[in-house]
Design an enzyme around this catalytic site. Structure first.
Site, PDB file in Angstrom:
ATOM      1  N   SER A 144       0.862  -1.189   0.000  1.00 22.56           N
ATOM      2  CA  SER A 144       0.000   0.000   0.000  1.00 22.56           C
ATOM      3  C   SER A 144       0.892   1.229   0.000  1.00 22.56           C
ATOM      4  O   SER A 144       2.028   1.168   0.477  1.00 22.56           O
ATOM      5  CB  SER A 144      -0.878   0.018   1.262  1.00 22.56           C
ATOM      6  N   TYR A 158      -1.493  -0.677  10.229  1.00 15.24           N
ATOM      7  CA  TYR A 158      -1.666  -1.001   8.805  1.00 15.24           C
ATOM      8  C   TYR A 158      -0.420  -0.597   8.018  1.00 15.24           C
ATOM      9  O   TYR A 158       0.105  -1.374   7.211  1.00 15.24           O
ATOM     10  CB  TYR A 158      -2.902  -0.279   8.266  1.00 15.24           C
TER      11      TYR A 158
HETATM   12  N1  LIG Z   1      -8.447  -0.326  -2.472  1.00 15.60           N
HETATM   13  C1  LIG Z   1      -7.510   0.517  -2.045  1.00 15.60           C
HETATM   14  O1  LIG Z   1      -7.683   1.737  -2.096  1.00 15.60           O
HETATM   15  C2  LIG Z   1      -6.201  -0.026  -1.516  1.00 15.60           C
HETATM   16  C3  LIG Z   1      -5.143   0.869  -1.304  1.00 15.60           C
HETATM   17  C4  LIG Z   1      -3.927   0.381  -0.826  1.00 15.60           C
HETATM   18  C5  LIG Z   1      -3.786  -0.982  -0.589  1.00 15.60           C
HETATM   19  N2  LIG Z   1      -4.836  -1.816  -0.780  1.00 15.60           N
HETATM   20  C6  LIG Z   1      -4.638  -3.244  -0.502  1.00 15.60           C
HETATM   21  O2  LIG Z   1      -5.201  -4.017  -1.541  1.00 15.60           O
HETATM   22  C7  LIG Z   1      -5.630  -5.275  -1.039  1.00 15.60           C
HETATM   23  C8  LIG Z   1      -7.045  -5.575  -1.492  1.00 15.60           C
HETATM   24  O3  LIG Z   1      -7.907  -4.609  -0.945  1.00 15.60           O
HETATM   25  P1  LIG Z   1      -9.284  -4.216  -1.637  1.00 15.60           P
HETATM   26  O4  LIG Z   1      -9.338  -2.746  -1.684  1.00 15.60           O
HETATM   27  O5  LIG Z   1      -9.501  -4.987  -2.876  1.00 15.60           O
HETATM   28  O6  LIG Z   1     -10.326  -4.633  -0.494  1.00 15.60           O
HETATM   29  P2  LIG Z   1     -11.307  -5.870  -0.335  1.00 15.60           P
HETATM   30  O7  LIG Z   1     -11.999  -5.676   0.979  1.00 15.60           O
HETATM   31  O8  LIG Z   1     -12.162  -6.005  -1.537  1.00 15.60           O
HETATM   32  O9  LIG Z   1     -10.330  -7.121  -0.287  1.00 15.60           O
HETATM   33  C9  LIG Z   1      -9.767  -7.642   0.901  1.00 15.60           C
HETATM   34  C10 LIG Z   1     -10.049  -9.131   0.882  1.00 15.60           C
HETATM   35  O10 LIG Z   1      -9.350  -9.763   1.966  1.00 15.60           O
HETATM   36  C11 LIG Z   1     -10.197 -10.767   2.479  1.00 15.60           C
HETATM   37  N3  LIG Z   1      -9.770 -11.131   3.820  1.00 15.60           N
HETATM   38  C12 LIG Z   1      -9.839 -10.382   4.944  1.00 15.60           C
HETATM   39  N4  LIG Z   1      -9.361 -11.069   5.986  1.00 15.60           N
HETATM   40  C13 LIG Z   1      -8.957 -12.279   5.505  1.00 15.60           C
HETATM   41  C14 LIG Z   1      -8.388 -13.432   6.118  1.00 15.60           C
HETATM   42  N5  LIG Z   1      -8.112 -13.476   7.421  1.00 15.60           N
HETATM   43  N6  LIG Z   1      -8.119 -14.501   5.356  1.00 15.60           N
HETATM   44  C15 LIG Z   1      -8.388 -14.485   4.013  1.00 15.60           C
HETATM   45  N7  LIG Z   1      -8.937 -13.418   3.379  1.00 15.60           N
HETATM   46  C16 LIG Z   1      -9.221 -12.329   4.133  1.00 15.60           C
HETATM   47  C17 LIG Z   1     -11.582 -10.143   2.417  1.00 15.60           C
HETATM   48  O11 LIG Z   1     -12.622 -11.093   2.533  1.00 15.60           O
HETATM   49  C18 LIG Z   1     -11.533  -9.448   1.060  1.00 15.60           C
HETATM   50  O12 LIG Z   1     -11.964 -10.300   0.013  1.00 15.60           O
HETATM   51  C19 LIG Z   1      -5.416  -5.223   0.477  1.00 15.60           C
HETATM   52  O13 LIG Z   1      -4.192  -5.849   0.791  1.00 15.60           O
HETATM   53  C20 LIG Z   1      -5.325  -3.732   0.766  1.00 15.60           C
HETATM   54  O14 LIG Z   1      -4.562  -3.463   1.926  1.00 15.60           O
HETATM   55  C21 LIG Z   1      -6.037  -1.381  -1.242  1.00 15.60           C
END
Ligand SMILES: NC(=O)c1ccc[n+]([C@@H]2O[C@H](COP(=O)([O-])OP(=O)(O)OC[C@H]3O[C@@H](n4cnc5c(N)ncnc54)[C@H](O)[C@@H]3O)[C@@H](O)[C@H]2O)c1
Length: 253
Positions: A144, A158
Site C-alpha cells: 500500500s 496497517y
Molecule cells: N483499495 C484501495 O484503495 C487499496 C489501497 C492500498 C492498498 N490496498 C490493498 O489491496 C488489497 C485488497 O484490498 P481491496 O481494496 O480490494 O479490499 P477488499 O476488501 O475487496 O479485499 C480484501 C479481501 O481480503 C479478504 N480477507 C480479509 N481477511 C482475511 C483473512 N483473514 N483470510 C483471508 N482473506 C481475508 C476479504 O474477505 C476481502 O476479500 C489489500 O491488501 C489492501 O490493503 C487497497
C-alpha cells in the site's frame, strides 16, 4: 502456458478484478478467501465467461487452511505457478480501530500483523516448494502507499504491516531468484473496489484527486493489469520490485 495461478482473498475488489483478468489470459484460477460466498461469486463470473476457476475458503491467520488450499490447487490443476497475495483485514473492528500510537489497542496490532504480514508468510511458505519443484514461478504481494508515506497520521499498524510486506517481498526475491522464483509487490493508491464504494469516504476521494496528478480514482482493473504482467513470463527479469500503481501518488524514481 499458465496452469494454476493461486489468488488469495479474491472475493471482491482488487483480488476479484485480478482473478478475472488472469482467467481471461488463460490461467486456471484458485479464488481463495475467508469470504467463501464472495469467492464463489468471482469464480462463477469466470466460469460463466468460459474461464477456469474454483473457489476455496481459507483464513490467512490459519496455517492449516492455507496448506489445505494449496493441496486443493494441486489436486484440481496439478501444479501451482503463481501466487497473488492480496488479502488484508480491512474490517471496521480492526482497521477501523487503527488510529494513532496512543489510542490503538495491542489486539489491533497483533491482528493486523498476523493477517496482513504473517498471512503472506504462511501462503508463501506453502507455495514456494511447489514453485521450486516446477523450476520457478512468480509471487506478487499487495502492499500500500501507506508503506512509504505517513498518509493522514493514522493507521500505524496497517502502515507497518505494509512496510513489512515490502521487506518480505525483497527477502523472497533475494533468496529464491537464483532458482527462478521471482517476487514483486504492488502498492495501490485509492482503488474503488466494493469495500471503498461502501465506505464512500468522499473527503478522502477529494483529497486524493486534489493531490495526485491523475484524472481519476483507481479501479481494480488498474491493479489487475500490473499483477497479470508481473505474474507472466514477460516479467522474467523483474524481481524484488514494489511498484506504485496509484496514478502518481508516490513518485520514487
Ligand atoms: N483499495 C484501495 O484503495 C487499496 C489501497 C492500498 C492498498 N490496498 C490493498 O489491496 C488489497 C485488497 O484490498 P481491496 O481494496 O480490494 O479490499 P477488499 O476488501 O475487496 O479485499 C480484501 C479481501 O481480503 C479478504 N480477507 C480479509 N481477511 C482475511 C483473512 N483473514 N483470510 C483471508 N482473506 C481475508 C476479504 O474477505 C476481502 O476479500 C489489500 O491488501 C489492501 O490493503 C487497497
Amino acid at each position: 502456458m499458465l496452469r494454476a495461478r493461486l489468488l488469495r482473498s479474491s472475493a471482491t475488489g482488487i483480488g476479484a478484478g485480478t482473478a478475472i483478468r488472469l482467467a481471461e489470459e488463460g490461467a486456471n484460477v484458485v479464488v481463495g478467501d475467508i469470504n467463501l460466498p464472495g469467492a464463489q461469486t468471482t469464480a462463477t463470473k469466470i466460469t460463466e465467461r468460459g474461464g477456469s476457476a474454483i473457489a476455496v475458503p481459507f483464513d490467512l491467520a490459519d496455517e492449516s487452511s492455507v496448506n489445505a488450499m494449496v493441496a486443493k490447487t494441486i489436486e484440481e490443476f496439478g501444479a501451482v505457478q503463481g501466487l497473488f497475495n492480496v488479502g488484508a483485514d480491512l474490517s471496521p473492528g480492526n482497521l477501523g480501530r487503527d488510529k494513532t500510537l496512543l489510542d490503538t489497542d495491542f489486539d489491533v496490532w497483533q491482528r493486523t500483523l498476523d493477517v496482513n504480514v504473517v498471512g503472506f508468510v504462511r501462503t508463501a511458505r506453502a507455495v514456494l516448494p511447489h514453485l521450486l519443484a516446477n523450476g520457478g514461478g512468480s509471487i506478487v504481494n499487495t502492499s500500500s502507499g501507506a508503506a512509504v508515506s505517513a498518509t493522514d497520521g493514522k493507521r500505524p499498524a496497517y502502515g507497518a504491516s505494509k512496510s513489512a510486506v515490502n521487506a518480505l517481498t525483497r527477502h523472497i526475491a533475494k533468496n529464491w531468484g537464483p532458482e527462478g522464483v521471482r517476487c514483486n509487490g504492488v502498492m495501490p493508491g485509492l482503488v474503488m473496489g466494493e469495500t471503498q464504494q461502501e465506505q464512500n469516504d468522499v473527503q478522502l476521494q477529494k483529497m486524493f484527486l486534489s493531490h495526485v496528478p491523475t484524472t481519476r480514482l483507481g479501479r481494480p482493473g488498474d491493479l489487475a493489469a500490473a499483477v497479470a504482467f508481473l505474474l507472466s513470463d514477460d516479467a522474467e527479469w523483474i524481481n524484488g520490485q514494489v511498484w506504485a500503481i496509484d496514478g502518481g501518488a508516490n513518485m520514487r524514481a
